[in-house]
Design an enzyme around this catalytic site. Structure first.
Site, PDB file in Angstrom:
ATOM      1  CD  GLU A   1       8.901   1.716  13.658  1.00 46.72           C
ATOM      2  OE1 GLU A   1       9.646   1.220  12.675  1.00 46.72           O
ATOM      3  OE2 GLU A   1       8.917   2.768  14.278  1.00 46.72           O
TER       4      GLU A   1
ATOM      5  N   GLY B   1       3.878   3.873  11.182  1.00 47.81           N
ATOM      6  CA  GLY B   1       3.288   5.369  11.072  1.00 47.81           C
ATOM      7  C   GLY B   1       2.724   5.876  12.855  1.00 47.81           C
ATOM      8  CB  SER B   2      -0.450   7.785  13.685  1.00 48.21           C
ATOM      9  OG  SER B   2      -1.374   7.176  13.108  1.00 48.21           O
TER      10      SER B   2
ATOM     11  CE  LYS C   1      -2.688   3.324   1.884  1.00 47.98           C
ATOM     12  NZ  LYS C   1      -2.536   5.224   1.899  1.00 47.98           N
TER      13      LYS C   1
ATOM     14  CB  CYS D   1      10.576   5.521  14.513  1.00 48.94           C
ATOM     15  SG  CYS D   1      11.881   5.124  12.764  1.00 48.94           S
TER      16      CYS D   1
ATOM     17  N   GLY E   1      -3.756   5.425  13.630  1.00 50.90           N
ATOM     18  CA  GLY E   1      -3.477   4.715  12.040  1.00 50.90           C
ATOM     19  C   GLY E   1      -3.168   2.705  12.415  1.00 50.90           C
ATOM     20  N   GLY E   2      -2.236   2.577  13.564  1.00 51.44           N
ATOM     21  CA  GLY E   2      -1.681   1.633  13.352  1.00 51.44           C
ATOM     22  C   GLY E   2      -2.616   0.299  14.705  1.00 51.44           C
TER      23      GLY E   2
ATOM     24  CD  GLU F   1       6.231   9.909  17.815  1.00 50.84           C
ATOM     25  OE1 GLU F   1       7.634   9.245  17.552  1.00 50.84           O
ATOM     26  OE2 GLU F   1       5.335   9.417  17.522  1.00 50.84           O
TER      27      GLU F   1
HETATM   28  P1  NAP Z   1      -0.256   7.364   9.016  1.00 47.08           P
HETATM   29  O1  NAP Z   1      -1.166   8.579   9.207  1.00 47.08           O
HETATM   30  O2  NAP Z   1      -0.308   6.729  10.459  1.00 47.08           O
HETATM   31  O3  NAP Z   1      -0.140   6.592   7.659  1.00 47.08           O
HETATM   32  C1  NAP Z   1       0.335   5.170   7.870  1.00 47.08           C
HETATM   33  C2  NAP Z   1      -0.319   5.094   6.388  1.00 47.08           C
HETATM   34  O4  NAP Z   1      -1.576   3.747   6.940  1.00 47.08           O
HETATM   35  C3  NAP Z   1      -1.296   6.132   5.157  1.00 47.08           C
HETATM   36  O5  NAP Z   1      -1.018   5.032   4.411  1.00 47.08           O
HETATM   37  C4  NAP Z   1      -1.858   5.419   5.983  1.00 47.08           C
HETATM   38  O6  NAP Z   1      -3.574   5.994   4.449  1.00 47.08           O
HETATM   39  C5  NAP Z   1      -2.815   4.989   5.973  1.00 47.08           C
HETATM   40  N1  NAP Z   1      -3.942   4.962   7.517  1.00 47.08           N
HETATM   41  C6  NAP Z   1      -3.851   5.290   8.621  1.00 47.08           C
HETATM   42  N2  NAP Z   1      -4.635   4.781   9.014  1.00 47.08           N
HETATM   43  C7  NAP Z   1      -5.690   4.189   8.649  1.00 47.08           C
HETATM   44  C8  NAP Z   1      -7.070   3.539   8.668  1.00 47.08           C
HETATM   45  N3  NAP Z   1      -7.578   4.116   9.900  1.00 47.08           N
HETATM   46  N4  NAP Z   1      -7.104   2.683   7.858  1.00 47.08           N
HETATM   47  C9  NAP Z   1      -6.581   1.881   6.495  1.00 47.08           C
HETATM   48  N5  NAP Z   1      -4.995   2.816   6.367  1.00 47.08           N
HETATM   49  C10 NAP Z   1      -4.625   3.903   7.056  1.00 47.08           C
HETATM   50  O7  NAP Z   1       1.021   7.616   9.237  1.00 47.08           O
HETATM   51  P2  NAP Z   1       2.011   8.953   8.610  1.00 47.08           P
HETATM   52  O8  NAP Z   1       0.633  10.320   7.070  1.00 47.08           O
HETATM   53  O9  NAP Z   1       2.966   9.001   7.714  1.00 47.08           O
HETATM   54  O10 NAP Z   1       2.246  10.491   9.588  1.00 47.08           O
HETATM   55  C11 NAP Z   1       1.767  10.595  10.255  1.00 47.08           C
HETATM   56  C12 NAP Z   1       2.156  10.647  11.943  1.00 47.08           C
HETATM   57  O11 NAP Z   1       2.266   9.472  11.873  1.00 47.08           O
HETATM   58  C13 NAP Z   1       3.337  11.406  11.808  1.00 47.08           C
HETATM   59  O12 NAP Z   1       2.920  12.595  12.762  1.00 47.08           O
HETATM   60  C14 NAP Z   1       3.645  10.607  13.138  1.00 47.08           C
HETATM   61  O13 NAP Z   1       3.094  10.703  14.633  1.00 47.08           O
HETATM   62  C15 NAP Z   1       3.266   9.354  13.032  1.00 47.08           C
HETATM   63  N6  NAP Z   1       4.203   8.501  12.558  1.00 47.08           N
HETATM   64  C16 NAP Z   1       5.115   7.673  13.145  1.00 47.08           C
HETATM   65  C17 NAP Z   1       6.376   6.634  12.494  1.00 47.08           C
HETATM   66  C18 NAP Z   1       7.474   6.261  13.115  1.00 47.08           C
HETATM   67  O14 NAP Z   1       7.843   5.717  12.985  1.00 47.08           O
HETATM   68  N7  NAP Z   1       7.237   6.353  14.616  1.00 47.08           N
HETATM   69  C19 NAP Z   1       6.196   7.331  11.572  1.00 47.08           C
HETATM   70  C20 NAP Z   1       5.947   7.655  10.503  1.00 47.08           C
HETATM   71  C21 NAP Z   1       4.790   8.743  11.284  1.00 47.08           C
HETATM   72  P3  NAP Z   1      -3.386   7.298   4.123  1.00 47.08           P
HETATM   73  O15 NAP Z   1      -2.585   7.876   3.482  1.00 47.08           O
HETATM   74  O16 NAP Z   1      -4.435   6.734   2.815  1.00 47.08           O
HETATM   75  O17 NAP Z   1      -4.237   7.851   5.483  1.00 47.08           O
END
Ligand code: NAP
Length: 525
Positions: free
Chosen positions: A265, A241-242, A184, A302, A245-246, A392
């Site tokens: 993660e 990611g978040s 994805k 991260c 989301g995770g 975080e």
């Molecule tokens: P994200 O919003 O969690 O999204 C990551 C991926 O998962 C994207 O492809 C997103 O798709 C998909 N997704 C998220 N929630 C979903 C759900 N409920 N159902 C289906 N698919 C879902 O992360 P991000 O856009 O990379 O960054 C946002 C935040 O994540 C950052 O501000 C940060 O706090 C955190 N983050 C943490 C790390 C780490 O290593 N700890 C790394 C990156 C980000 P869509 O884009 O299509 O929504």
């Protein structure tokens, strides 16, 4: 390579069925072509079905064949390194040189997993030969090896657009395990994703493998991710990611009629503890080093060390001054996406609302989505009373915690949730205190660092990039390092098999020359 914007389903380029998007240059606000296709449940179904069709042949490829495929991907990634870094820089605002480094890292990961495949230790071949004369009951012949789980769904990460995304460690380790991958793509870098996807797609064809070994899909909103996690033929999911989301995807996978593992993660503040002798001896040096790393990549790592803790005493002011100086120095830079920038501002406000005092402010932002370097300070009681201060803030901010004594340092350490890493700065006289801190950290982190900072470059056999929740959803595994392959394997016992029917790894003649556990002892005969 001319980008088409299509989805890559097996060997086929598939145009949009659910609208399109353009890439965004977060540095300029410009939209960049081409139109990138969105797909829906039908495309997910095609991709996962193809992956399932590919599974039997791909998971039974011989080590040499699978390793050669991984090396081919590595070579091809390096061949497009310039193009890949240029495009990734346009889509993320990260510097080209850094992104070229990421390409080398991605290629190196594929090469290292090729070695892992050739060595074959990941199969954990184990033989307990029959003991027909054993008393009071004979023992039957038992042999065990690990087998691949099945099609794996991988959510590409946003923050390392090459080495944690389409051609990242998740893809390399899943393919090494023998699992076809449905990727994805993250919408933050669609062109970068297509370039890497096409490299892998072409390598699948050139290696003569089933086209379903790799597909790349993209969609608007959560539907595409949900359809992937729900697909009855998907056998595991990885995510970076978040936490929101995770956990949404984790819960969804557990509610399937047949729950599947989700290796997510998510979030980590990577606390850094400076013990008194180290503080007195090196306060300034530690503050500067900490500041540099916390602000590196606009704080979007991260392993960003976000919280610095020390007991007030000799060296504390040096530590504080050095952190503040670093923050004043580091210019505001474009963050990865407008969404990540907005969430940075929100989380900084949350810190302020929770009582943190700003002690240093970096140069003013110039562009709309620039993240400004900031440092805050709180006392130990505040961190203990306010859980939000232990969460975080993804971006270039630092939280300095002023503690009253070591007892309070241990108490605060106990208050943290699970972490990817924690760091101790110590000198010889600190060793007894460090020994007391160590078990507290072991319970809460997957990596403990002494007198250095945890940085994500090292992809080795001993690397652990995981940790108790919410750092990850399953602390038994790592997403970086050679043992990342273990996420995609499960054990099978073959009991009383005729030799010719056994997997080659378990045959009497040991045709692959593996190290195997024979009756409890390592052997290679
Ligand atoms: P994200 O919003 O969690 O999204 C990551 C991926 O998962 C994207 O492809 C997103 O798709 C998909 N997704 C998220 N929630 C979903 C759900 N409920 N159902 C289906 N698919 C879902 O992360 P991000 O856009 O990379 O960054 C946002 C935040 O994540 C950052 O501000 C940060 O706090 C955190 N983050 C943490 C790390 C780490 O290593 N700890 C790394 C990156 C980000 P869509 O884009 O299509 O929504």
């Amino acid at each position: 390579m001319t980008l088409t914007g299509d989805l890559l389903i097996g060997a086929t380029f598939v145009p949009a069925t659910a609208g399109t998007m353009k890439a965004l240059n977060p540095a300029t606000g410009e939209l960049i072509g081409p139109e990138f296709a969105f797909g829906g449940a039908a495309e997910v179904d095609r991709a996962v079905r193809l992956a399932d069709e590919a599974f039997d042949s791909y998971s039974h490829t011989r080590p040499a064949e699978r390793a050669a495929f991984l090396e081919l991907i590595a070579d091809r990634l390096e061949a497009v390194k310039g193009e890949l870094a240029e495009r990734a820089s346009l889509e993320t605002g990260l510097p080209v040189a850094q992104l070229e480094g990421e390409t080398f890292r991605a290629a190196a990961q594929f090469r290292k997993f090729a070695i892992v495949v050739r060595q074959g230790r990941f199969l954990q071949a184990t033989i307990d030969p029959a003991q027909p004369d054993r008393q009071p009951t004979p023992r039957m012949d038992h042999r065990m090896q690990k087998v691949a789980l099945g099609p794996v769904v991988i959510f590409g990460a946003s923050n390392f657009p090459i080495s944690y995304s389409v051609a990242g460690g998740d893809t390399a380790s899943a393919l090494a395990a023998g699992c076809p991958v449905v990727l994805k793509a993250h919408n933050a870098h669609p062109g970068t994703s297509e370039l890497m996807g096409r490299v892998i797609q072409q390598a699948v064809t050139d290696a003569g493998l089933h086209e379903g070994v790799f597909s790349l899909v993209r969609g608007a909103g959560n539907e595409i991710g949900e359809a992937l996690v729900d697909h009855p033929l998907a056998r595991a999911v990885t995510f970076t990611g978040s936490e929101g989301g995770g956990m949404a995807l984790y819960r969804r996978a557990q509610q399937r009629p047949d729950p599947i593992p989700v290796f997510a993660e998510m979030t980590s503040v990577n606390p850094t503890f400076v013990l008194p002798a180290a503080l007195a001896a090196r306060g300034s040096e530690i503050g500067a080093g900490f500041g540099r790393l916390a602000l590196y990549m606009v704080g979007q790592m991260c392993l960003k060390p976000a919280i610095l803790l020390a007991v007030e005493g000799p060296g504390f002011d040096d530590l504080r001054d050095a952190v503040m100086a670093e923050v004043r120095k580091v210019a505001a830079r474009t963050m990865l996406t407008p969404g990540i920038h907005d969430s940075y501002l929100r989380n900084v406000r949350r810190m302020e609302d929770s009582g943190a005092t700003r002690i240093s402010t970096g140069p003013d932002p110039i562009r709309e989505w620039d993240g400004q370097s900031l440092a805050y300070e709180v006392i130990g009681e505040q961190v203990l009373a306010e859980p939000a201060l232990r969460e975080e803030v993804f971006g270039p901010s630092i939280l300095l915690v002023r503690l009253t004594d070591l007892e309070q340092l241990f108490q605060v350490a106990r208050a943290f949730r699970g972490q990817l890493s924690a760091t101790m700065h110590i000198e010889e006289p600190d060793h007894a205190d460090a020994a007391q801190l160590l078990p507290i950290l072991e319970r809460r982190t997957g990596r403990i660092v002494v007198n250095a900072f945890s940085i994500p470059q090292e992809v080795s056999y001993a690397t652990i990039h995981g940790g108790p929740f919410p750092a990850t959803s399953d602390s038994r595994f790592t997403s970086v390092g050679m043992s990342a392959i273990e996420r995609f394997l499960r054990p099978v016992t073959y009991q009383e098999f005729p030799d010719g029917l056994l997997p080659e790894s378990l045959r009497e003649a040991n045709p692959w020359g593996l190290w195997r556990l024979v009756d409890g002892e390592l052997a290679r005969d």
